[in-house]
Write an enzyme that holds these catalytic residues in place. Sequence first.
Site, PDB file in Angstrom:
ATOM      1  N   CYS A 106       0.845  -1.201   0.000  1.00  0.00           N
ATOM      2  CA  CYS A 106       0.000   0.000   0.000  1.00  0.00           C
ATOM      3  C   CYS A 106       0.877   1.246   0.000  1.00  0.00           C
ATOM      4  O   CYS A 106       1.925   1.292   0.634  1.00  0.00           O
ATOM      5  CB  CYS A 106      -0.982   0.001   1.167  1.00  0.00           C
ATOM      6  SG  CYS A 106      -0.363   0.721   2.686  1.00  0.00           S
ATOM      7  N   GLN A 147      -5.660  -0.395  -3.797  1.00  0.00           N
ATOM      8  CA  GLN A 147      -6.337  -1.526  -4.427  1.00  0.00           C
ATOM      9  C   GLN A 147      -7.272  -1.074  -5.552  1.00  0.00           C
ATOM     10  O   GLN A 147      -7.409  -1.749  -6.577  1.00  0.00           O
ATOM     11  CB  GLN A 147      -7.105  -2.311  -3.355  1.00  0.00           C
ATOM     12  CG  GLN A 147      -7.658  -3.623  -3.884  1.00  0.00           C
ATOM     13  CD  GLN A 147      -8.333  -4.434  -2.795  1.00  0.00           C
ATOM     14  OE1 GLN A 147      -7.874  -4.457  -1.660  1.00  0.00           O
ATOM     15  NE2 GLN A 147      -9.413  -5.106  -3.133  1.00  0.00           N
ATOM     16  N   CYS A 177      -1.755  -3.083   6.799  1.00  0.00           N
ATOM     17  CA  CYS A 177      -1.787  -1.807   7.531  1.00  0.00           C
ATOM     18  C   CYS A 177      -3.090  -1.667   8.319  1.00  0.00           C
ATOM     19  O   CYS A 177      -3.201  -0.831   9.213  1.00  0.00           O
ATOM     20  CB  CYS A 177      -1.590  -0.618   6.589  1.00  0.00           C
ATOM     21  SG  CYS A 177      -2.927  -0.377   5.419  1.00  0.00           S
TER      22      CYS A 177
HETATM   23  N1  LIG Z   1      -8.780   3.511  -0.437  1.00  0.00           N
HETATM   24  C1  LIG Z   1      -7.710   2.828  -0.011  1.00  0.00           C
HETATM   25  N2  LIG Z   1      -7.192   3.114   1.188  1.00  0.00           N
HETATM   26  C2  LIG Z   1      -6.116   2.389   1.573  1.00  0.00           C
HETATM   27  C3  LIG Z   1      -5.537   1.379   0.819  1.00  0.00           C
HETATM   28  N3  LIG Z   1      -4.496   0.869   1.510  1.00  0.00           N
HETATM   29  C4  LIG Z   1      -4.454   1.536   2.672  1.00  0.00           C
HETATM   30  N4  LIG Z   1      -5.428   2.474   2.733  1.00  0.00           N
HETATM   31  C5  LIG Z   1      -5.827   3.427   3.765  1.00  0.00           C
HETATM   32  O1  LIG Z   1      -5.102   4.612   3.699  1.00  0.00           O
HETATM   33  C6  LIG Z   1      -5.504   5.376   4.837  1.00  0.00           C
HETATM   34  C7  LIG Z   1      -4.417   6.310   5.281  1.00  0.00           C
HETATM   35  O2  LIG Z   1      -5.008   7.082   6.278  1.00  0.00           O
HETATM   36  P1  LIG Z   1      -4.236   7.999   7.341  1.00  0.00           P
HETATM   37  O3  LIG Z   1      -5.255   8.515   8.310  1.00  0.00           O
HETATM   38  O4  LIG Z   1      -3.424   8.999   6.597  1.00  0.00           O
HETATM   39  O5  LIG Z   1      -3.221   6.975   7.996  1.00  0.00           O
HETATM   40  P2  LIG Z   1      -3.215   6.375   9.474  1.00  0.00           P
HETATM   41  O6  LIG Z   1      -3.202   7.467  10.491  1.00  0.00           O
HETATM   42  O7  LIG Z   1      -2.089   5.388   9.528  1.00  0.00           O
HETATM   43  O8  LIG Z   1      -4.628   5.662   9.511  1.00  0.00           O
HETATM   44  P3  LIG Z   1      -5.079   4.340  10.302  1.00  0.00           P
HETATM   45  O9  LIG Z   1      -4.716   3.178   9.403  1.00  0.00           O
HETATM   46  O10 LIG Z   1      -6.570   4.486  10.432  1.00  0.00           O
HETATM   47  O11 LIG Z   1      -4.362   4.282  11.611  1.00  0.00           O
HETATM   48  C8  LIG Z   1      -5.929   4.343   5.870  1.00  0.00           C
HETATM   49  O12 LIG Z   1      -7.305   4.500   6.092  1.00  0.00           O
HETATM   50  C9  LIG Z   1      -5.654   3.007   5.181  1.00  0.00           C
HETATM   51  O13 LIG Z   1      -6.568   1.984   5.560  1.00  0.00           O
HETATM   52  C10 LIG Z   1      -6.122   1.108  -0.453  1.00  0.00           C
HETATM   53  O14 LIG Z   1      -5.678   0.253  -1.219  1.00  0.00           O
HETATM   54  N5  LIG Z   1      -7.203   1.862  -0.824  1.00  0.00           N
HETATM   55 ZN   LIG Z   2      -1.650   1.161   4.210  1.00  0.00          ZN
END
Ligand SMILES: Nc1nc2c(ncn2[C@@H]2O[C@H](COP(=O)(O)OP(=O)(O)OP(=O)(O)O)[C@@H](O)[C@H]2O)c(=O)[nH]1
Ligand SMILES: [Zn+2]
Length: 217
Positions: A106, A147, A177
Amino acid sequence: MTELSRHTTARIRPTDQEGPSAGPTLRVVHEPDGIDLAAAERAAGQFLNALGIATSSESMRGTPGRMARAYAELFSPRPFDLTTFPNDEGYDELVLARRIPVRSVCEHHLLPFVGTAHVGYLPGGRILGLSKLARVVEHFSCRPQVQERLTKQVADWLQTHLEPKGVGVVIEAEHSCMTLRGVQATGSSTMTSTLLGLLRTDGRSRSEFLALTGATT
Ligand SMILES: Nc1nc2c(ncn2[C@@H]2O[C@H](COP(=O)(O)OP(=O)(O)OP(=O)(O)O)[C@@H](O)[C@H]2O)c(=O)[nH]1
Ligand SMILES: [Zn+2]
């Protein structure tokens, strides 16, 4: 320049430039913007040290280099030939490769997401070497991804290069993640789909594709 053309070179060998766009020797090459393994190793060492992880022990001395090589490998798909054959029999039903492994990273956390893809098409003038459906998935998986984009890139690429009557891609994947850290939603998976051409517009084809992939309409 589009994301697709920036990262992906599809070359037709000089001896075989005639015929449909997806002729038998379309060479698909991924050209990353530039991998500097030495710089990546230095940065990985600094990254680990900044997290309080010492790399001085014998067993961890090589870890920054391994990290650099591991990520370089994850971002370097293998080149392949997009081999196609004439559809002499006029086969006009679905061709579907199910449960193709998906391994990607990701782009938000650089953590892996893994799962399976179902990739199908309704043939036009040519049929595709079956293994190439999995190779196209690998091709677009080997880069920082989301994705949704991965799903659409595979579908769009097949539509452009094979010119079938329809393309369908369904991906189901577990994002580490989201399972190993953060919200820790262990066991959750995410489904995405892209349907193009008749698989989008023709009700019977669409239902058949979604039923065979296990997705619901
Ligand atoms: N739409 C989408 N989101 C993704 C994908 N892979 C990871 N994410 C999301 O990218 C987002 C990044 O959000 P942030 O709030 O910036 O990161 P964060 O603080 O680490 O968020 P949390 O995972 O909720 O702890 C997260 O909600 C992940 O679940 C994907 O393939 N598609
Ligand atoms: Zn991620």
